[in-house]
Design an enzyme around this catalytic site. Structure first.
Site, PDB file in Angstrom:
ATOM      1  CE  LYS A  16      -2.273  -1.106   3.596  1.00 36.19           C
ATOM      2  NZ  LYS A  16      -1.927  -2.696   3.710  1.00 36.19           N
ATOM      3  N   GLY A  40       3.348  -0.152   9.218  1.00 41.85           N
ATOM      4  CA  GLY A  40       4.565   0.210   8.908  1.00 41.85           C
ATOM      5  C   GLY A  40       4.992   0.414   7.186  1.00 41.85           C
ATOM      6  CG  HIS A  41       4.585   2.774   4.437  1.00 43.49           C
ATOM      7  ND1 HIS A  41       3.226   2.602   4.869  1.00 43.49           N
ATOM      8  CD2 HIS A  41       4.999   3.883   4.055  1.00 43.49           C
ATOM      9  CE1 HIS A  41       2.754   4.185   4.703  1.00 43.49           C
ATOM     10  NE2 HIS A  41       3.903   4.717   4.214  1.00 43.49           N
TER      11      HIS A  41
HETATM   12  P1  IMP Z   1      -1.847  -6.303  16.418  1.00 39.64           P
HETATM   13  O1  IMP Z   1      -2.679  -5.297  15.215  1.00 39.64           O
HETATM   14  O2  IMP Z   1      -0.777  -5.905  16.932  1.00 39.64           O
HETATM   15  O3  IMP Z   1      -3.169  -6.525  17.467  1.00 39.64           O
HETATM   16  O4  IMP Z   1      -1.918  -7.705  15.784  1.00 39.64           O
HETATM   17  C1  IMP Z   1      -3.053  -8.534  15.139  1.00 39.64           C
HETATM   18  C2  IMP Z   1      -2.794  -9.253  13.892  1.00 39.64           C
HETATM   19  O5  IMP Z   1      -2.565  -8.325  13.052  1.00 39.64           O
HETATM   20  C3  IMP Z   1      -1.363 -10.273  13.772  1.00 39.64           C
HETATM   21  O6  IMP Z   1      -1.624 -11.217  13.146  1.00 39.64           O
HETATM   22  C4  IMP Z   1      -0.304  -9.153  13.415  1.00 39.64           C
HETATM   23  O7  IMP Z   1       0.645  -9.687  12.649  1.00 39.64           O
HETATM   24  C5  IMP Z   1      -1.308  -8.464  12.276  1.00 39.64           C
HETATM   25  N1  IMP Z   1      -1.050  -7.129  11.778  1.00 39.64           N
HETATM   26  C6  IMP Z   1      -1.339  -6.249  12.417  1.00 39.64           C
HETATM   27  N2  IMP Z   1      -0.615  -4.872  11.614  1.00 39.64           N
HETATM   28  C7  IMP Z   1      -0.205  -5.544  10.432  1.00 39.64           C
HETATM   29  C8  IMP Z   1       0.274  -4.952   9.304  1.00 39.64           C
HETATM   30  O8  IMP Z   1       0.470  -3.775   9.091  1.00 39.64           O
HETATM   31  N3  IMP Z   1       0.654  -5.783   8.218  1.00 39.64           N
HETATM   32  C9  IMP Z   1       0.225  -7.007   8.644  1.00 39.64           C
HETATM   33  N4  IMP Z   1      -0.081  -7.726   9.391  1.00 39.64           N
HETATM   34  C10 IMP Z   1      -0.272  -6.999  10.566  1.00 39.64           C
END
Ligand code: IMP
Length: 430
Positions: A16, A40-41
């Site tokens: 994205k 994050g990017h």
């Molecule tokens: P949380 O958002 O830290 O609560 O994580 C919940 C789930 O979303 C986990 O499987 C993370 O690896 C995934 N996740 C959160 N942010 C990202 C992202 O920016 N890219 C890919 N996976 C994400």
């Protein structure tokens, strides 16, 4: 005038950032509407590397209004670090051009601790969160005890809320999770110090967007994560804690749904996922390793290796429905360059029946087997292709197949990390 919403159609990490960066040129304002610094990017512009988690990447361009909407959960320390990181690279974050919603909820130190303690307690059944405190912060918002950005401007209200929150969370941390607790004074002093830095940026973002649209300006709504991580429409409970789908662009930024004109779904030419949960097309073989290596599939936020697999049309059809996609940007096509044969999951099979649509019960999804169709690979580099006519017929056939299976046209094609390795077949802003 048109406003564009950008969302991920898979499990996040669809690329994205590059498309947002590209389309920011046509927007006057860019707004984040959900998630936090779990996203994050990395941007590389004129040899300089910028790593952004919260602030829209438009910040590195002149005169773009960059906004963090009410739907985002903001870790004030992470935001200040990002402002400093940009300053070190020569980008002064101007408080006329960067604003964060007064209504956005804060991620506090105890949210991080709770996130980590919960994952530890779940053991094997853990979600695999980023450990940034995202889930607990959204829980406090729903429980109506969350501390918001506006509270940073009123010490009395802030102290009262912090005291209440700490009484509750310290009790849970100590007695349920057997984890470290937090001192009221330490958090108060540190947060008040940060409040002084952030005060000039706090604003009513919904109002700013309303004014912008009244002045005929164009808005880019920047989604984070992906559809399959949506707290309701994703693979629950292996999801993040916000709505990642396009409808939330309105709610999370403070405008009405009629302000959303074009929904652009960013779609990787194969599939990846970070963290636990079902992923029917996952490859635990040399092809999975190939995709991981060639596609540099390592998380920008956590550095974790992403799980890789074939393109899953059931997933993207689900994204087309839940986001109301207008068109797709197909990314990382070049990662498939060397493969002899490409497989595309067209449907699932379970107990002898063919399942065309995403099962609403993720435990059913766990038991689904992908049904594949094979397509010939193009076995040549796409990196120099400038228009569809430059593509080998196999690559064009692959794109047409994905359009046919998902019912969504491809408006942008990305064949490499650089800005000029992008074909804009139809500009969603025009
Ligand atoms: P949380 O958002 O830290 O609560 O994580 C919940 C789930 O979303 C986990 O499987 C993370 O690896 C995934 N996740 C959160 N942010 C990202 C992202 O920016 N890219 C890919 N996976 C994400």
């Amino acid at each position: 005038m048109s406003n564009v919403v950008i969302v991920g159609t898979q499990w996040g990490d669809e690329g994205k950032g590059k498309i947002v960066d590209l389309l920011t040129e046509f927007a006057d304002a860019v707004v984040r509407f959900q998630g936090g610094h779990n996203a994050g990017h990395t941007l590389v512009i004129q040899g300089k590397k910028y790593v952004l988690h919260l602030i829209p990447s438009g910040i590195v361009r002149a005169n773009k209004l960059c906004l963090i909407g009410n739907g985002v959960v903001v870790d004030p320390g992470a935001l200040i670090e990002e402002i400093q990181h940009l300053a070190e690279l020569g980008v002064a974050v101007n408080s006329n051009l960067f604003k964060v919603s007064a209504q956005a909820n804060l991620i506090m130190p105890y949210h991080r601790e709770l996130d980590i303690a919960r994952e530890k307690r779940k053991g094997k059944g853990k979600i695999g969160t980023t450990g940034r405190g995202i889930g607990p912060a959204y829980e406090d918002r729903a429980a109506r005890r969350g501390i918001r950005m506006s509270d940073l401007l009123n010490r009395q209200i802030f102290e009262a809320k912090l005291r209440d929150n700490l009484a509750y969370h310290n009790f849970m941390l100590e007695n349920f999770y057997n984890a470290a607790t937090f001192s009221f004074e330490a958090i108060r002093d540190e947060t008040m110090r940060m409040a002084a830095v952030l005060a000039p940026y706090i604003e009513d973002v919904g109002q700013l967007l309303h004014q912008a649209t009244r002045n005929g300006q164009c808005i880019l709504f920047e989604g984070a994560q992906g559809t399959m991580l949506d707290v309701e429409h994703g693979t629950y409970p292996f999801v993040t804690s916000s709505n990642t789908v396009a409808g939330n662009a309105a709610i999370g930024s403070g405008v009405g749904p009629t302000a959303l004109h074009h929904v652009l779904g960013i779609t990787k030419a194969y599939t990846t996922r970070v963290g636990s949960g079902p992923m029917p097309t996952e490859l635990n073989d040399s092809i999975g390793e190939h995709l991981s290596r060639v596609g540099h599939e390592v998380g920008a936020t956590t550095g974790r290796a992403r799980r890789c697999g074939w393109f899953d049309a059931v997933v993207v059809r689900h994204a087309a429905r839940t986001n109301g996609l207008t068109s797709m940007a197909l990314t990382k096509m070049d990662v498939l360059d060397e493969l002899e044969t490409l497989r595309v999951c067209v449907a699932y099979e379970r107990n002898g029946s063919r399942i065309k649509d995403m099962p609403s019960d993720p435990s059913v999804l766990e038991m689904c087997e992908p049904i594949y169709e094979n397509l010939p690979g193009w076995k040549t580099s796409l990196s120099q292709a400038k228009c569809l006519e430059d593509l080998p017929p196999e690559a064009l056939a692959y794109i047409r197949k994905l359009e046919e299976l998902t019912g969504v046209r491809v408006s942008i094609l990305s064949t490499g990390p650089d800005r000029d390795q992008t074909m804009v077949l139809e500009n969603p802003f025009l």
